[in-house]
Scaffold this active site. Structure first.
Site, PDB file in Angstrom:
ATOM      1  N   SER A 134       0.792  -1.232   0.000  1.00 44.98           N
ATOM      2  CA  SER A 134       0.000   0.000   0.000  1.00 44.98           C
ATOM      3  C   SER A 134       0.822   1.278   0.000  1.00 44.98           C
ATOM      4  O   SER A 134       0.353   2.302  -0.477  1.00 44.98           O
ATOM      5  CB  SER A 134      -0.930   0.007   1.214  1.00 44.98           C
ATOM      6  OG  SER A 134      -0.187  -0.017   2.420  1.00 44.98           O
ATOM      7  N   HIS A 191      -5.103  -4.058  -2.481  1.00 45.71           N
ATOM      8  CA  HIS A 191      -4.832  -3.022  -3.490  1.00 45.71           C
ATOM      9  C   HIS A 191      -4.720  -3.600  -4.896  1.00 45.71           C
ATOM     10  O   HIS A 191      -4.510  -2.855  -5.851  1.00 45.71           O
ATOM     11  CB  HIS A 191      -3.546  -2.264  -3.139  1.00 45.71           C
ATOM     12  CG  HIS A 191      -3.689  -1.385  -1.936  1.00 45.71           C
ATOM     13  ND1 HIS A 191      -4.034  -0.062  -2.004  1.00 45.71           N
ATOM     14  CD2 HIS A 191      -3.574  -1.675  -0.615  1.00 45.71           C
ATOM     15  CE1 HIS A 191      -4.111   0.448  -0.780  1.00 45.71           C
ATOM     16  NE2 HIS A 191      -3.827  -0.517   0.077  1.00 45.71           N
ATOM     17  N   LYS A 227     -11.792  -0.338  -2.000  1.00 45.64           N
ATOM     18  CA  LYS A 227     -10.910   0.257  -3.004  1.00 45.64           C
ATOM     19  C   LYS A 227     -11.535   0.078  -4.398  1.00 45.64           C
ATOM     20  O   LYS A 227     -12.368   0.873  -4.795  1.00 45.64           O
ATOM     21  CB  LYS A 227      -9.515  -0.334  -2.876  1.00 45.64           C
ATOM     22  CG  LYS A 227      -8.935   0.029  -1.516  1.00 45.64           C
ATOM     23  CD  LYS A 227      -7.608  -0.536  -1.207  1.00 45.64           C
ATOM     24  CE  LYS A 227      -7.080   0.021   0.097  1.00 45.64           C
ATOM     25  NZ  LYS A 227      -7.854  -0.358   1.298  1.00 45.64           N
TER      26      LYS A 227
END
Lengths: 82, 394
Positions: free
Chosen positions: B186, B214, B245
């Protein structure tokens, strides 16, 4: 048998990169508090110790270690186990 | 009496310095969201370049409609955990949709991504087991590991040879061994060299978990994450991910093919002892998954934008967090003071990025961290590069 008196100078030298102000270090130095190392920094230092002595110091054990002397005693116990 | 909060005095002083220097970079409040890439803050329109909104899906009309419908039909909350009254048909539907998307047999949905790691890690490993975690792991991995009670061994970031050495040090352990990696890390945006780690399975016995927080929706020909990109999905035993996300909602998941996987539902305290995700969040997640499947061009736009921003910033002479291009693009700064000053200048220039300082960063780095969205236009990316040129490179 490895004695802690042999281990402490090694730990002091491994701590050098984490001691930019070059504070005097001894058996009773509280590593995170006196050197102002954050939690990640302590774990990074422990990795260096593990690799130098080729031993395992689990993160769980690190929680109970504050001083250079306590770390030396833990390293000694691991070395003597092998 | 020992004042319990006294131990946080150092944090308070550090935080105050940040506030004294301008805006609190760790507490920016969006007064109004205009789009996936724009917000109003203090009466000014800010271009958002640090929101992890990779697919730019938060304002998709199909997702909004699905959320509104669920809100009207199922109410505002579930008021209970998944093992009590909080399992709705839509939770099961999302788990089935996700398992299908991932091409895995089992999937469990959590209320947040943080809880997904807490739940999966503490459900998989116990006090007799050992977890090997990458040094740069996210806090939710560290916390999940701690909750598990397992022995915890940290290995050097992205270094399979280092893990090999550490696995060798305790080959005779009586418990199971779990290795934890991340798809995209990240802070710096680099990814785990999965092939190197999978290779270790020939030499050592362990199970492998990849956190695709991610990288879900981002990596691989099908957007399934790191295993999909590397063509090594069959070697990944467990996958963890988040809806906050690429999916643009909130929640998380754990998935795998293990025949006992479903029993984890009765072994994961962060799954059992919290209310389940709200109907609106689950419904928007289901709709978002369908959009991701139907519109792979979003992924293509995300990567084009990522290439453009990475090359643009590198071209300005900045030291980048990694050589690998990904939607997480970090610029290294020399120290915390300059990071705060430059972050403020960027914000005054009209762009929001993340201010990342130790201990939340690897190797005590200070970073101006950007994350790219498929919803950014090439003009947006040029504007971000231009503001960096004017205020950071200057």
């Amino acid at each position: 048998m490895t004695d802690t008196s042999e281990i402490i100078p090694v730990l002091v030298s491994l701590l050098a990169p984490f001691n930019p102000e070059n504070k005097a270090l001894s058996e009773v130095t509280d590593i995170p508090a006196e050197l102002n190392i954050d939690s990640v920094g302590v774990l990074d230092f422990i990795m260096e110790v593990e690799d130098h002595f080729d031993i395992e110091i689990p993160m769980n054990a690190v929680a109970n270690i504050r001083t250079i002397g306590e770390l030396a005693a833990y390293v000694q116990s691991q070395l003597n186990k092998g | 009496m020992v004042d319990l909060l006294e131990k946080h005095k150092g944090i308070a002083d550090r935080f105050q310095r940040m506030v004294d220097m301008g805006i609190n970079g760790l507490g920016v409040t969006n007064d109004k969201m205009i789009s996936p890439t724009r917000a109003m803050v203090g009466g000014r329109e800010i271009l958002l370049a640090g929101t992890n909104n990779y697919m730019g899906i938060t304002f998709d009309p199909r997702c909004i409609a699905a959320g509104q419908k669920a809100l009207a039909e199922y109410g505002t909350g579930t008021t209970g955990s998944r093992i009590a009254n909080g399992s709705f048909a839509m939770h099961k539907e999302l788990e089935k949709e996700l398992a299908g998307f991932l091409n895995l047999q089992h999937c469990v949905v959590f209320t947040t991504g943080y809880q997904a790691n807490l739940g999966m890690l503490s459900g998989l490993a116990g006090p007799k087991d050992t977890i090997y975690l990458d040094a740069d792991s996210h806090s939710s991995i560290y916390d999940g590991c701690t909750l598990s009670g397992a022995k915890l061994v940290r290995f050097r970031h992205n270094d399979a040879a280092d893990l090999d050495k550490r696995l060798s040090r305790s080959e005779d352990t009586e418990g199971g061994r779990l290795v934890v990696l991340e798809g995209i890390y990240s802070m710096l945006g680099d990814r785990a060299p999965l092939k190197d780690f999978v290779e270790l399975k020939k030499k050592h016995e362990f199970q492998l978990l990849v956190d695709d927080a991610h990288s879900f929706g981002v990596l691989g020909p099908n957007g399934r994450g790191l295993g999909d990109e590397a063509g090594l999905e069959e070697h990944v035993d467990f996958v963890v991910g988040t809806f906050s996300k690429s999916v643009g909602a909130i929640g998380g998941f754990g998935a795998g093919n293990h025949p006992l996987f479903e029993t984890l539902r009765y072994a994961m305290r962060p799954y059992m002892f919290t209310a389940s995700s709200s109907p609106a969040s689950i419904a928007t997640s289901i709709a978002a998954l369908q959009v991701l499947k139907a519109e792979p061009e979003r992924r293509a736009r995300l990567w084009a934008n990522s290439e453009q921003l990475y090359k643009g910033l590198k071209g300005l002479g900045f030291e980048m967090g990694t050589d690998q291009v990904s939607p997480v693009i970090a610029v290294k700064m020399p120290d915390e003071l300059s990071t705060i000053v430059k972050w403020n200048a960027l914000f005054q220039g009209g762009v929001y990025v993340n201010m990342a300082v130790p201990p939340g960063t690897p190797n005590r780095m200070c970073l101006l961290r950007c994350s790219v969205s498929a919803a950014h236009t090439p003009e947006d990316i040029n504007r971000i590069i231009g503001i960096f040129k004017d205020v950071v490179a200057a």
